[in-house]
Design an enzyme around this catalytic site. Structure first.
Site, mmCIF file in Angstrom:
data_model
loop_
_atom_site.group_PDB
_atom_site.id
_atom_site.type_symbol
_atom_site.label_atom_id
_atom_site.label_comp_id
_atom_site.label_asym_id
_atom_site.label_seq_id
_atom_site.Cartn_x
_atom_site.Cartn_y
_atom_site.Cartn_z
ATOM 1 N NE ARG A 70 -21.483 3.696 13.007
ATOM 2 C CZ ARG A 70 -20.307 4.296 12.871
ATOM 3 N NH1 ARG A 70 -19.606 4.647 11.799
ATOM 4 N NH2 ARG A 70 -19.336 3.047 14.259
ATOM 5 C CG HIS A 80 -18.867 2.494 7.176
ATOM 6 N ND1 HIS A 80 -19.816 2.008 7.869
ATOM 7 C CD2 HIS A 80 -17.934 3.082 7.668
ATOM 8 C CE1 HIS A 80 -19.370 3.314 9.451
ATOM 9 N NE2 HIS A 80 -18.735 2.852 9.196
HETATM 10 P P1 NDP Z 1 -17.747 12.224 19.575
HETATM 11 O O1 NDP Z 1 -17.922 11.577 20.465
HETATM 12 O O2 NDP Z 1 -16.342 12.639 19.703
HETATM 13 O O3 NDP Z 1 -18.132 13.410 19.674
HETATM 14 C C1 NDP Z 1 -19.360 13.653 18.965
HETATM 15 C C2 NDP Z 1 -20.103 14.926 18.844
HETATM 16 O O4 NDP Z 1 -21.518 14.862 18.377
HETATM 17 C C3 NDP Z 1 -20.062 15.114 20.437
HETATM 18 O O5 NDP Z 1 -19.894 16.912 19.911
HETATM 19 C C4 NDP Z 1 -21.477 15.680 20.467
HETATM 20 O O6 NDP Z 1 -21.798 16.891 21.805
HETATM 21 C C5 NDP Z 1 -22.372 15.617 19.183
HETATM 22 N N1 NDP Z 1 -23.702 15.009 19.557
HETATM 23 C C6 NDP Z 1 -23.936 13.760 20.143
HETATM 24 N N2 NDP Z 1 -25.110 13.709 20.602
HETATM 25 C C7 NDP Z 1 -25.664 14.783 19.954
HETATM 26 C C8 NDP Z 1 -26.686 15.527 19.372
HETATM 27 N N3 NDP Z 1 -28.282 14.586 19.647
HETATM 28 N N4 NDP Z 1 -27.125 17.195 19.571
HETATM 29 C C9 NDP Z 1 -26.038 17.448 18.916
HETATM 30 N N5 NDP Z 1 -24.865 16.892 19.210
HETATM 31 C C10 NDP Z 1 -24.832 15.372 20.018
HETATM 32 O O7 NDP Z 1 -16.949 11.222 18.841
HETATM 33 P P2 NDP Z 1 -16.159 11.520 17.773
HETATM 34 O O8 NDP Z 1 -16.080 12.517 16.893
HETATM 35 O O9 NDP Z 1 -14.460 10.569 17.263
HETATM 36 O O10 NDP Z 1 -16.806 10.587 16.350
HETATM 37 C C11 NDP Z 1 -17.946 10.681 15.581
HETATM 38 C C12 NDP Z 1 -18.736 9.893 14.746
HETATM 39 O O11 NDP Z 1 -18.030 9.781 13.427
HETATM 40 C C13 NDP Z 1 -18.676 8.002 15.381
HETATM 41 O O12 NDP Z 1 -19.878 8.116 16.967
HETATM 42 C C14 NDP Z 1 -18.855 7.471 13.888
HETATM 43 O O13 NDP Z 1 -20.330 7.012 14.294
HETATM 44 C C15 NDP Z 1 -18.289 8.424 13.663
HETATM 45 N N6 NDP Z 1 -17.499 7.878 12.317
HETATM 46 C C16 NDP Z 1 -17.359 7.657 11.454
HETATM 47 C C17 NDP Z 1 -16.844 7.022 10.170
HETATM 48 C C18 NDP Z 1 -16.547 6.442 8.905
HETATM 49 O O14 NDP Z 1 -15.678 5.941 8.296
HETATM 50 N N7 NDP Z 1 -17.687 6.960 8.807
HETATM 51 C C19 NDP Z 1 -14.678 6.628 11.248
HETATM 52 C C20 NDP Z 1 -14.975 7.301 12.759
HETATM 53 C C21 NDP Z 1 -16.359 7.711 13.084
HETATM 54 P P3 NDP Z 1 -21.555 16.845 22.736
HETATM 55 O O15 NDP Z 1 -20.116 17.679 22.110
HETATM 56 O O16 NDP Z 1 -22.313 18.477 23.335
HETATM 57 O O17 NDP Z 1 -20.958 15.911 23.614
HETATM 58 C C1 OXD Z 2 -15.934 3.681 13.300
HETATM 59 C C2 OXD Z 2 -15.763 3.505 11.798
HETATM 60 O O1 OXD Z 2 -16.662 3.789 14.440
HETATM 61 O O2 OXD Z 2 -15.375 2.832 10.899
HETATM 62 O O3 OXD Z 2 -14.254 4.012 13.507
HETATM 63 O O4 OXD Z 2 -16.859 3.847 11.284
#
Ligand code: NDP
Ligand code: OXD
Length: 315
Positions: free
Chosen positions: A230, A278
């Site tokens: 993000r 994005h």
């Molecule tokens: P998940 O919830 O599956 O994974 C999130 C990961 O981030 C986990 O490993 C988590 O740790 C880690 N995390 C969260 N907070 C912290 C922290 N404070 N310090 C260190 N690690 C942290 O999410 P997804 O993988 O499905 O998606 C990730 C992000 O990708 C979404 O939230 C979204 O913002 C973004 N996204 C962007 C898109 C785009 O087109 N640009 C499309 C889709 C998603 P833990 O394993 O310990 O819980």
């Molecule tokens: C999502 C995105 O969160 O599109 O899936 O950013």
């Protein structure tokens, strides 16, 4: 007949309407501008709903984020505390992995340099190309997306490590966790990939202090940043300053502090920055509507929802 409200901003509502109608023909689908009683709404499917908007639906049973991220919903201080589910879709995951691998390879194979040379019709091989095994990729966020991107990067031979909030013991590559593990992780990272969610803990994390800790003596001659998590994770002024100082040799950004990226941003024209709008991984209505429909059908028949957000963690 249960009712579903489409609380969608910034995306065309029509394809969502059509696909949800197809997937849930016996449900009432309601748009925000329709004339309806708020008490009728059982479910909301949401993308960037206005803060406070969902609070008026007293009988809401669940909210479905139309994206994998939920920060666009969680920022609402009046959000009704009903179960909130997010998108987990193998096709979206693969799109993200493609984008991340494309960006890693772009920097690894020094494509900026060769684009410049092509413009000048210059035939010049600069220096030996390191192998993937000599390049250390650090993936921040080892969730659904981070783990899949890591898997494919490792298959290409990159020296991958990961960083997450909680320790991972079941992954067969080096993993670091929490603030305590951050410096060691950064210290072995030539290409930093961010696939983190935006929470109060991660906001502004990709900043000058972090960039200063990335090594400059790696086989690529410096460090690169790739962010598709993000825009709120990154401090864009710090990215530009780090590029100017040579602490970063390049960046690939799909997300921005303000979207669309303002025309005045220097990121648009920086020779070492790749900007995508994005769209690293897009929620496809036909796929996501089917996933939401399957979740609602499960809930209506007494089952439990999957991919629920933990309100205390914020993701
Ligand atoms: P998940 O919830 O599956 O994974 C999130 C990961 O981030 C986990 O490993 C988590 O740790 C880690 N995390 C969260 N907070 C912290 C922290 N404070 N310090 C260190 N690690 C942290 O999410 P997804 O993988 O499905 O998606 C990730 C992000 O990708 C979404 O939230 C979204 O913002 C973004 N996204 C962007 C898109 C785009 O087109 N640009 C499309 C889709 C998603 P833990 O394993 O310990 O819980
Ligand atoms: C999502 C995105 O969160 O599109 O899936 O950013």
């Amino acid at each position: 007949m249960p009712s579903i409200l489409l609380a969608i901003h910034g995306w065309d509502v029509q394809p969502w309407m059509e696909q949800l109608k197809k997937a849930l023909p016996h449900f009432d689908l309601i748009q925000m501008h329709d004339d309806f009683s708020p008490d009728r709404i059982d479910y909301a499917v949401a993308w960037k709903p206005e803060a406070g908007y969902l609070a008026r639906f007293q009988n809401l049973k669940a909210i479905f984020s139309l994206g994998a991220g939920v920060d666009h919903i969680m920022h609402d201080p009046d959000l009704p505390k009903v179960p909130l589910a997010r998108v987990v879709d193998p096709s979206l995951t693969m799109q993200m992995t493609e984008w991340v691998v494309l960006q890693v390879l772009f920097h690894h194979r020094q494509m900026h340099l060769y684009f410049e040379q092509q413009k000048a019709k210059m035939w010049r091989d600069h220096r030996s190309q390191p192998s993937a095994a000599e390049v250390r990729v650090g993936v921040m966020g080892l969730g659904v997306l981070g783990q899949d991107a890591s898997r494919v990067l490792r298959a290409l031979g990159f020296d991958v490590a990961g960083w997450s909030r909680t320790a991972k013991t079941d992954l067969d590559f080096p993993c670091y966790a929490g603030i305590d593990g951050l410096d060691a992780f950064l210290g072995r990272t030539d290409i930093l990939v961010s696939l983190l969610p935006l929470t109060h803990e991660t906001r502004g994390l990709l900043n000058a202090q972090i960039f200063a800790k990335l090594p400059r003596d790696g086989r690529l001659g410096g460090a690169f940043l790739i962010n598709a998590g993000r825009g709120g994770l990154q401090v864009e002024a710090d990215i530009l300053a780090a590029l100017d100082r040579g602490e970063l040799l390049g960046a690939s950004l799909d997300v921005f502090e303000t979207e669309p990226l303002p025309l005045t941003s220097r990121l648009w024209s920086h020779p070492r920055v790749i900007v995508t709008p994005h769209n690293a991984a897009i929620s496809q209505p036909e796929r996501v509507a089917a996933l939401v429909a399957s979740q609602i059908t499960t809930l209506e028949s007494g089952g439990t929802l999957e991919h629920l957000v933990d309100y205390s963690r914020g993701y």
